[in-house]
Design a protein around this motif. Structure first.
Motif: not given
Length: 249
Positions: A106-107, A111-112, A114-119
């Protein structure tokens, strides 16, 4: 909240929403102290005794069978989501989830994408990890210490949330419905803690909570800041959720 108490609260909330006239029941000359169906009317429609139904509402019967639940769902005209919720409530709290630690996979996805925001969120809406774009999207969220970062808390308690989230009403309702669904069946103390905090801190949360709307957050169109986005929610094998925002067009 125990499953038994949640079951009674849910039945009462749905019974109050159905007027007798909707079901062809006589109303002329009858005086009603409360809105909606009476216990006896609902029990008759479901084919069970009023004594047994009363025990269900009061939490004195904790093991209604599937056939009873289905009969009540039909009588109350529950939709598919509400029907599943009713059955989940009757099962009672499930075992606590494993420790809230995002997997390396998940971590890596944070990064994969990006640049889409993700949490990465847990069932209590706690932000367990995020990429820089994800923290920036919700203005002020990154100013909170990591242990306080929670999207439901942000929506209802952060002073910048209403300016940041243009679709605030829709997201607020979705947050509460999601927490209501989870809290009724989860033994995770973090869920109960967040619900208790927000009920005390926000009158709007408390009012939405009283409506007893249920349903897991499906994602969808969101207007955040000046951006038109679509949120996608992916659930991992460990029960944590990856929330990704992509452009709407």
């Amino acid at each position: 909240m125990t499953g038994e108490r949640g079951l009674g609260e849910f039945l009462r909330s749905r019974r109050a929403r159905i007027g007798p006239a909707e079901l062809g029941l006589p109303t002329v000359g009858s005086r009603r102290a409360t809105p909606g169906l009476r216990r006896g009317e609902l029990a008759t429609l479901a084919g069970i005794s009023v004594e047994y139904y009363t025990r269900l509402e009061q939490g004195r019967d904790t093991h209604p069978g599937p056939s009873v639940l289905d009969a009540l769902a039909r009588a109350l005209r529950l939709d598919a989501t509400e029907r599943r919720h009713l059955h989940d409530l009757a099962k009672g709290p499930q075992p606590p989830p494993p420790p809230r630690i995002p997997s390396p996979g998940l971590v890596h996805l944070l990064d994969a994408v990006r640049p889409h925001p993700a949490l990465v969120l847990d069932d209590a809406a706690a932000v367990l990890a995020a990429n820089p774009e994800g923290l920036t999207l919700f203005a002020g969220l990154g100013d909170w210490p990591p242990e306080r970062r929670n999207l439901a808390r942000y929506v209802f308690c952060h002073p910048r949330s209403r300016h940041t989230i243009r679709s605030w009403s829709a997201i607020a309702a979705a947050c509460v419905a999601d927490l209501r669904t989870v809290s009724s069946v989860s033994a995770d103390p973090h869920v109960a803690d967040v619900v208790g905090e927000l009920r005390a801190a926000s009158s709007e949360f408390a009012e939405l909570w009283r409506r007893h709307e249920v349903g897991r957050n499906p994602g969808g169109p969101r207007r955040i800041g000046e951006l038109d986005l679509v949120s996608e929610i992916l659930t991992a094998r460990d029960g944590l959720h990856l929330l990704v925002f992509r452009p709407a067009s």
